[in-house]
Design an enzyme around this catalytic site. Structure first.
Site, PDB file in Angstrom:
ATOM      1  N   CYS A 209       0.846  -1.195   0.000  1.00 53.83           N
ATOM      2  CA  CYS A 209       0.000   0.000   0.000  1.00 53.83           C
ATOM      3  C   CYS A 209       0.882   1.245   0.000  1.00 53.83           C
ATOM      4  CB  CYS A 209      -0.911   0.004   1.233  1.00 53.83           C
ATOM      5  SG  CYS A 209      -1.892   1.518   1.324  1.00 53.83           S
ATOM      6  N   HIS A 237       3.623  -8.239  13.563  1.00 54.99           N
ATOM      7  CA  HIS A 237       2.757  -7.908  12.422  1.00 54.99           C
ATOM      8  C   HIS A 237       3.638  -7.707  11.188  1.00 54.99           C
ATOM      9  CE1 HIS A 237       0.024  -5.689   9.801  1.00 54.99           C
ATOM     10  NE2 HIS A 237      -0.961  -6.215  10.517  1.00 54.99           N
ATOM     11  N   GLU A 239       3.456  -5.766   8.633  1.00 54.02           N
ATOM     12  CA  GLU A 239       3.810  -4.381   8.299  1.00 54.02           C
ATOM     13  C   GLU A 239       4.959  -3.904   9.186  1.00 54.02           C
ATOM     14  OE1 GLU A 239       0.596  -1.423   8.360  1.00 54.02           O
ATOM     15  OE2 GLU A 239       2.119   0.067   8.906  1.00 54.02           O
ATOM     16  N   SER A 335      -6.429  -9.486  11.182  1.00 51.64           N
ATOM     17  CA  SER A 335      -6.579  -8.144  10.619  1.00 51.64           C
ATOM     18  C   SER A 335      -6.511  -7.118  11.749  1.00 51.64           C
ATOM     19  CB  SER A 335      -7.918  -8.029   9.883  1.00 51.64           C
ATOM     20  OG  SER A 335      -8.254  -6.671   9.694  1.00 51.64           O
ATOM     21  N   ASN A 337      -6.707  -3.802  11.766  1.00 46.09           N
ATOM     22  CA  ASN A 337      -7.705  -2.723  11.870  1.00 46.09           C
ATOM     23  C   ASN A 337      -9.084  -3.262  12.227  1.00 46.09           C
ATOM     24  OD1 ASN A 337      -9.560  -2.516   9.403  1.00 46.09           O
ATOM     25  ND2 ASN A 337      -7.554  -2.853   8.476  1.00 46.09           N
ATOM     26  N   SER A 379     -10.009  -4.917   5.182  1.00 49.65           N
ATOM     27  CA  SER A 379      -9.677  -6.037   4.292  1.00 49.65           C
ATOM     28  C   SER A 379     -10.854  -6.986   4.090  1.00 49.65           C
ATOM     29  CB  SER A 379      -8.469  -6.806   4.854  1.00 49.65           C
ATOM     30  OG  SER A 379      -8.642  -7.061   6.227  1.00 49.65           O
TER      31      SER A 379
HETATM   32 FE1  SF4 Z   1      -3.335   1.080   3.035  1.00 50.63          FE
HETATM   33 FE2  SF4 Z   1      -5.748   0.131   3.619  1.00 50.63          FE
HETATM   34 FE3  SF4 Z   1      -3.624  -0.608   5.081  1.00 50.63          FE
HETATM   35 FE4  SF4 Z   1      -4.613   1.865   5.223  1.00 50.63          FE
HETATM   36  S1  SF4 Z   1      -5.644  -0.020   5.839  1.00 50.63           S
HETATM   37  S2  SF4 Z   1      -2.450   1.318   5.054  1.00 50.63           S
HETATM   38  S3  SF4 Z   1      -5.233   2.291   3.104  1.00 50.63           S
HETATM   39  S4  SF4 Z   1      -3.969  -1.054   2.931  1.00 50.63           S
END
Ligand code: SF4
Length: 421
Positions: A209, A237, A239, A335, A337, A379
């Site tokens: 992203c 994680h 990321e 996930s 978020n 996601s």
């Molecule tokens: Fe990118 Fe979506 Fe992750 Fe935000 S949640 S960093 S927009 S992939």
């Protein structure tokens, strides 16, 4: 409840090709010389059966009066807003029949009219849409198999659907044949992974992203000016692993304000911070406040690293949570978020659950619940949210209202290798 419910003495006659220990969960109830009755709540029945270790099969169920004592579980029908909706399941053996009766009873006990408050924005963000489109285009252009390092996005359904279309998900590059195409996931990779891909002459398509890419650029910039970089994020994680790899000797990871108290840095005047993109906004502010208190010269990114999609979904969730008796968040357990949305609802004092899909909903969650708040992580596909509404409507009339806190217009361009000519 306004619906009328009947528990007919009729039971089941047709299983079709079905093993004796398998329960038939009705998609629709077929009646002699009468219209069939749809069973929108079939996913709920099936999920509860599976949690009880019972194998299931889906299909139409013929309702027919049978002699007392015939094999078969209960069939329950009721009318909702003038349209018939039913729940049906049947078993061949005694154990199955007992379970069928318990499960059907557990769901009919929580049937009735409900309101659904839909949070908006919800579901896919621009980064996830882009990552999935990259894989789809790679498949179209090059045919299968296409390898993807790690899950392209953290959602079980997205991964399973892509696997069916010829995508091979691998944990590390050593599982990718030399010279093959590999897609890097939306969560990004460390420079060491890129070097390895070059060495192996892999055909790389990068679905990182752009907002994760922004954090990587900041990490390199802060490291080049000699700062100790404090990365706020969750250990392990993907990321975070990728960002740490940008400057492993200069970045330290913290998760909580307590972690800040134990930090040791080279020069307290040269400390900067970055964050994972999918953190809880409020909790991250607490960590940054603790950093500022300890390192007054602290420097940070020009704009927030927590991305627009994470922030918007948390704001939208907060707007519906206090008006809901229960919050359901569609998303997978890895996930970040999605998990933060569940926590956000709980911080509002509302019970909340993460569900991969409608089959994860449990009858006890709905007891006494008139208003269900519904959202989905960035996601999670939209159709899974729609299906939750559909199955709830199988328990009684559902009125849906959407609460939109902001409208998202963000989109990202595709990388060159998959861009249309
Ligand atoms: Fe990118 Fe979506 Fe992750 Fe935000 S949640 S960093 S927009 S992939």
């Amino acid at each position: 409840m306004s619906s009328t419910r009947t528990r007919p003495t009729s039971t089941v006659d047709t299983f079709g090709p079905c093993a004796p220990d398998t329960v038939l969960v009705a998609d629709e109830l077929l009646r002699e010389d009468l219209p069939s009755i749809p069973c929108p709540a079939a996913d709920l029945i099936e999920g509860e059966m599976r949690r009880r270790g019972v194998r299931t099969r889906r299909g139409p169920l013929h309702i027919e009066s049978t002699p007392a004592g015939a094999a078969g579980g209960p069939v329950v029908c009721w009318e909702t807003t003038g349209e018939a909706a039913g729940i049906g399941a049947a078993a061949r053996d005694h154990h199955g029949s007992v379970v069928v009766r318990e499960v059907v009873d557990s769901w009919t006990a929580v049937s009735g009219p409900r309101s659904v408050l839909l949070a908006a924005p919800r579901s896919f963000c621009a980064g996830v849409e882009r990552a999935i489109e990259i894989v789809e285009r790679a498949l179209e252009q090059r045919g299968g198999p296409i390898h993807v390092r790690k899950q392209i996005v953290h959602n079980r359904h997205v991964v399973a659907e892509l696997e069916e279309r010829g995508v091979v998900f691998v944990d590390e590059l050593d599982a990718v044949p030399d010279g093959a195409t590999v897609v890097f996931s939306a969560h990004g990779v460390s420079p060491a992974v890129r070097v390895e891909a070059d060495r192996r002459r892999l055909d790389v398509i990068d679905a990182t992203c752009p907002l994760v890419g922004k954090v990587h650029v900041e990490a390199r910039r802060f490291a080049e000016r000699g700062d100790t970089i404090v990365l706020v994020g969750h250990a392990g994680h993907e990321e975070v692993e990728g960002t740490l790899g940008e400057a492993p000797d200069r970045i330290v990871l913290v998760e909580t304000p307590e972690d800040v108290a134990h930090l040791r840095v080279e020069d307290p005047e040269r400390v900067s911070y970055l964050t994972q993109t999918t953190l809880a906004v409020d909790e991250t502010d607490e960590v940054i406040d603790a950093l500022r208190a300890r390192f007054p010269s602290l420097r940070g990114p020009g704009s927030d690293d927590i991305c627009y999609a994470t922030t918007n979904r948390q704001d939208a969730l907060r707007a519906i949570a206090t008006e809901s008796d229960l919050v359901l968040v569609v998303g997978s357990s890895n996930s970040s978020n999605s998990l933060r949305l569940v926590e956000r609802a709980e911080r509002c004092g509302t019970p909340a659950h993460l569900i991969d899909d409608a089959r994860d909903i449990r009858p006890e969650w709905l007891a006494g619940v008139a208003t269900v708040g519904l959202s989905a992580g960035a996601s999670a596909p939209h159709h899974l949210v729609e299906n939750v509404i559909t199955v709830l409507a199988g328990l009684g009339p559902v009125s849906v209202s959407e609460h939109e806190t902001t409208r998202e217009t963000v989109s990202f361009t595709l990388p060159l290798p998959v861009r249309s000519p």
